[in-house]
Design an enzyme around this catalytic site. Sequence first.
Site, PDB file in Angstrom:
ATOM      1  N   GLN A   1      -4.677  -2.523  10.675  1.00 35.28           N
ATOM      2  CA  GLN A   1      -3.383  -1.902  10.405  1.00 35.28           C
ATOM      3  C   GLN A   1      -2.661  -1.853  11.739  1.00 35.28           C
ATOM      4  OE1 GLN A   1      -1.665   2.029   8.293  1.00 35.28           O
ATOM      5  NE2 GLN A   1      -3.170   2.510   9.848  1.00 35.28           N
TER       6      GLN A   1
ATOM      7  N   ASP B   1       5.658   2.416   7.784  1.00 33.49           N
ATOM      8  CA  ASP B   1       5.338   3.708   7.199  1.00 33.49           C
ATOM      9  C   ASP B   1       6.094   4.830   7.888  1.00 33.49           C
ATOM     10  OD1 ASP B   1       3.707   3.134   9.393  1.00 33.49           O
ATOM     11  OD2 ASP B   1       1.857   3.766   8.451  1.00 33.49           O
TER      12      ASP B   1
ATOM     13  N   GLU C   1      -9.683   2.998   6.980  1.00 30.06           N
ATOM     14  CA  GLU C   1      -8.665   2.353   7.803  1.00 30.06           C
ATOM     15  C   GLU C   1      -8.433   3.051   9.151  1.00 30.06           C
ATOM     16  OE1 GLU C   1      -4.617   0.840   6.128  1.00 30.06           O
ATOM     17  OE2 GLU C   1      -4.285   2.947   6.575  1.00 30.06           O
TER      18      GLU C   1
ATOM     19  N   HIS D   1       1.126   5.816   0.174  1.00 33.00           N
ATOM     20  CA  HIS D   1       0.563   7.141   0.489  1.00 33.00           C
ATOM     21  C   HIS D   1       0.713   8.033  -0.739  1.00 33.00           C
ATOM     22  CE1 HIS D   1       2.058   6.695   4.954  1.00 33.00           C
ATOM     23  NE2 HIS D   1       0.877   6.122   4.791  1.00 33.00           N
TER      24      HIS D   1
ATOM     25  N   GLN E   1       0.849  -1.198   0.000  1.00 32.51           N
ATOM     26  CA  GLN E   1       0.000   0.000   0.000  1.00 32.51           C
ATOM     27  C   GLN E   1       0.878   1.239   0.000  1.00 32.51           C
ATOM     28  OE1 GLN E   1      -1.679   2.322   3.482  1.00 32.51           O
ATOM     29  NE2 GLN E   1      -3.275   0.771   3.313  1.00 32.51           N
TER      30      GLN E   1
ATOM     31  N   GLU F   1      -3.530   5.428  -0.203  1.00 31.50           N
ATOM     32  CA  GLU F   1      -4.160   6.237   0.833  1.00 31.50           C
ATOM     33  C   GLU F   1      -3.726   7.678   0.664  1.00 31.50           C
ATOM     34  OE1 GLU F   1      -2.622   5.264   4.731  1.00 31.50           O
ATOM     35  OE2 GLU F   1      -4.314   6.207   5.751  1.00 31.50           O
TER      36      GLU F   1
ATOM     37  N   SER G   1       2.159   0.354   4.948  1.00 32.06           N
ATOM     38  CA  SER G   1       0.795   0.916   4.961  1.00 32.06           C
ATOM     39  C   SER G   1       0.859   2.383   5.414  1.00 32.06           C
ATOM     40  CB  SER G   1      -0.122   0.084   5.864  1.00 32.06           C
ATOM     41  OG  SER G   1       0.350   0.048   7.194  1.00 32.06           O
TER      42      SER G   1
END
Lengths: 172, 556
Positions: B297, B336, B222, B144, B142, B171, B363
């Site tokens: 998460q 992250d 999320e 950002h 995933q 995201e 994530s």
Amino acid sequence: MSQEKMIEDMVREVLKSMTKGSAPAAQTVSTAAAQGLNPDRDYPLATKRPELLKSPTGKKLSDITLANVLNGDVKPQDVRIAPETLRMQGEIADGVGRTQFGDNLRRAAELTTIPDDRILQIYNALRPYRSTRAELIAIADELDTKYNAKINAAFVREAAGVYERRNRLRAE
Amino acid sequence: MKKSKRFEVLAARPVNQDGFVKEWPEVGLIAMGSPNDPVPSIKIENGKIVEMDGVARSNFDFIEQFIADYAIDVKIAEKAMAMEASQIAKMLVDVNVSRKEVVDIVRGLTAAKLVAVFNTMNVVEMMMAMQKMRARKIPSNQCHITNVNDNPVLIAADGAEAALRGFDEMETTVAVVRYAPFNALALLIGSQAGRGGTLIQCALEEATELELGMRGITAYAETISVYGTENVFVDGDDTPWSKAFLASAYASRGLKMRFTSGTGSEVQMGYAEGKSMLYLEIRCIMLTRGAGVQGLQNGSVSCIGVPAAVPSGIRAVLAENLCAAMLDMEVASSNDQTFTHSDIRKTARTLMQFLPGTDFICSGYSGVPNYDNMFAGSNWDVDDYDDWNIVQRDLKVDGGLRPALEEEVIAVRNKAAKGLQAVFKELGFPAITDEEVEAATYAHGSKDVPARNVVEDLKAAQELMNRGITGIDIVKALAKTGFTDLAEHILNILKQRISGDYLHTSAILDKNFNVISAVNSRNDYQGPGTGYQISDERWNEIKNISQAINPSDYDA
């Protein structure tokens, strides 16, 4: 914490927007008979059992085409989930041993017919120090009698008991 | 004391700009194995748990009661709790024991017992276990997508590039809150220009995350946080019952969602009760399972500075990811927020999830330069794309990304920017000029694109909300302006909420919008040659980096 406040605000906004013009009339929540779905045979439902799927407005998956969007036949309220679909997905969840997830989907199925702003109010009422015991019990009764949301009603009654024991009720 | 030149050089190394602290168990500043962690125990009477981890039912806090009544399977609990922690740990690493056998035992364990299991394991064992216990067979990643100016044209272009590079989820969030509708819209269009079927979310501090989801501008959520002590939960203005109700509210509207938690949040908020970070996090994981949420998460997430500062903290972070997988949930395993100045340290931290593979290794990974990352930076960013790809190639590991050619990146960035330009024009939003499209197509970050009229944009973003614009309107606008494929892609994303197939554990969509989840793609790893195997096609994608010379180009 601001994040939680945000979430609350978000939920309120969303749910508000959803009621506008699109709230399905409160219908009797049918506790549709179990379909005997098998995860290996029937999932994903969209490709393996499309005949079982309908939006709450009665549209089939095959009705949701670009042509129908452009001619106005498909509207935003046509791309929503029906309570029967959530119960079928709950069966699939049970079938792979995810019983709690299945239970969540069954609670969700009961909530599909509750107006958005009311859902939001109930969420808020369940937060710490928001409600008296009597207020929570009244919500549970409403879920029970008005929406036939039996599982959610029991869940709220249980919360009332826990909040009382842990002093998380609103002081009168 | 006379100073050593060697120590002078060491003191200047990036790792010595990081913060470290000695353990302080009394306040919970300890990653694993606090002397105050409870001793595992369980007593069941008439199908109800009456004592758990040394606490009698009458003294349960609300988290304990929720876990006892919803998370633990009393049918298996006594048998599971009677097993030695080391025996369960051995099952985790034993390739002859299937994932399902472990899941069936774990559903009967208490938080203290799970902690006891992890206390016996080293990180290599935990990675072996993660390889088996990850719910979805295929690992994923995933990212950002944000920028400091909330420039929508750049968000569309960056989203397209990131989707092309392999991220299955992305995201966004905002610098200025009122830009949110445009950020989400731009990412939706960008994601589908890069690779149809990529799922997007918009994490917000404002009243729009859920609304955007319901309108079909985002596809999942999320940022629903849970905590490991009752005091912190109440500080967060929620209870397990209110959060579980919220989870059902999301599902009732057909939206995929996961909870968020992580080690370090309780001690950071001052109510760790002297327990280890891992013990408190496992309570969060169990209550997420109890609430019936499909995934979590975790992996400290935005509190990573706390476990990273104490001994064995990064091991605890791996343990919490593993624990969520053992409880049969999707794991978006953080990697992250930036926690170190050292590239060596950041790589070591990431290998814990990268090597075994998780549902979402990062994530998320910053699909933008770090200066444009509005999630307080990320451990990995666009400047690391080639490093990530080459580590995949070196180790023959699928980290979810693929090398991309400059021309294909330019092409999808341009298409995304043009698609957004067309939608803005069609919906009467402030014009996106050809110059902006060109700049976003070739940009590295927001420093390379012209400024927009923020006042006009914010007014229009508000108008998007006021006019009640939904995903269906975006589909129409794209189709009317000739972007038929993007229109089809977005319509296909919207259709997911009718079937609900993607509500299931670890669901992602492939490029044909088929759901791949831990229902139809169950991890069946049981040793070498089993479980997820990199296909020849995928391996060709990973190994064919443009940097590699072709030996046949040289004369013998």
